[in-house]
Enzyme design. Structure first.
Site, PDB file in Angstrom:
ATOM      1  N   GLU A  47       5.595 -10.087  -7.616  1.00  0.00           N
ATOM      2  CA  GLU A  47       4.374 -10.363  -6.856  1.00  0.00           C
ATOM      3  C   GLU A  47       3.387  -9.222  -7.092  1.00  0.00           C
ATOM      4  OE1 GLU A  47       4.913 -11.020  -2.705  1.00  0.00           O
ATOM      5  OE2 GLU A  47       6.326 -12.673  -2.980  1.00  0.00           O
ATOM      6  N   ASP A  58      -0.215  -7.309   6.396  1.00  0.00           N
ATOM      7  CA  ASP A  58       0.436  -6.155   5.778  1.00  0.00           C
ATOM      8  C   ASP A  58       0.593  -4.992   6.749  1.00  0.00           C
ATOM      9  OD1 ASP A  58       0.708  -7.345   3.273  1.00  0.00           O
ATOM     10  OD2 ASP A  58      -1.357  -6.849   2.738  1.00  0.00           O
TER      11      ASP A  58
END
Length: 263
Positions: A47, A58
């Site tokens: 990724e 995140d």
């Protein structure tokens, strides 16, 4: 062909290892060298995150890496350049991970065509509303990009059914509520969710958020999971001052995690 799902399918007696790194952290050259190293050390899928200033899914490690990358001038065009440089030299398929707003600003069709042309094989959009997936799925399919949809631990059975039905290929199962980041343990509720997804669909499952150690992976492999995403642990390794130290650190981590994925 859905390349990402096929990569997961090819591990019937093991679990695919899926490292995540932020493009441009701490610089573009490191990203390119890191991609080569992860490929050579057995990563099954990689990724590659596009830096974004408002990355709500995140945790602090990846948010910090995005900030540094943005300050260094890494945006969509620079990520496309990275793809162009490495994609033909890698055996490992790359999933691009942007947030939705930058895609909309560039234009959905233009963005998908560009990442496909430069060699990406998959797309994950953490904040993509399920209700807005139809157009994106069609455009991705037309450009040989596999769109991976999210299932959260808070998702209802009805919503999981809808996501499983819409998903063109594999599903990204989030291991815990909150944001990405290293955690001490993985909630056993993940096993219940993965078993349910397998019951109502034939979709492959990649699990992410909080996975960082071989011990995590060995535990998860008993839970009907086809692939594990490790992000913050890899991003942390790239913070070393010297590029040789960065690359050797992620190499060692990749080796140890890969070993854990094999039964």
């Amino acid at each position: 062909m859905n390349i990402i799902s096929e990569s997961l399918r090819s591990h019937p007696n093991s679990c695919a290892l899926i490292p995540f790194i932020t493009a441009g952290y701490p610089d573009i050259n490191t990203t390119i060298q890191a991609l080569y190293e992860l490929d050579s050390q057995g990563a099954d899928i990689i990724e590659l995150g596009i830096p974004y200033s408002d990355a709500l899914a995140d945790g602090s490690v990846i948010q910090h890496s995005s900030l540094i990358a943005l300050q260094g001038g890494t945006y969509i065009d620079q990520v496309l350049h990275i793809l162009e440089v490495v994609s033909t030299k890698l055996n490992t398929p790359i999933i691009i991970l942007p947030y939705y707003n930058p895609i909309l600003k560039r234009g959905i069709e233009k963005f998908i065509k560009q990442i496909s042309l430069m060699g990406a094989k998959g797309l994950i959009v953490p904040d993509l509303p399920l209700e807005e997936t139809d157009e994106l799925i069609v455009i991705c399919n037309d450009n040989q990009i596999e769109l991976v949809l999210f299932v959260a631990p808070t998702s209802s059975m009805k919503r999981i059914n809808s996501i499983s039905k819409k998903s063109p290929g594999c599903i990204y199962l989030v291991s815990s509520t909150g944001v990405t980041g290293v955690r001490d343990d993985i909630d056993i509720k993940v096993m219940e969710l993965s078993n349910y997804i397998k019951k109502v669909s034939n979709k492959f499952i990649m699990l992410g958020f909080g996975i960082s150690t071989p011990e995590h992976i060995k535990k998860i492999m008993k839970w009907n999971i086809d692939g594990v995403v490790v992000g913050s642990a890899f991003v942390k390794k790239l913070s070393a001052l010297k590029i040789d130290d960065r690359i050797s650190s992620i190499s060692s981590l990749c080796k140890s995690l890969k070993k854990a994925t094999i039964l």
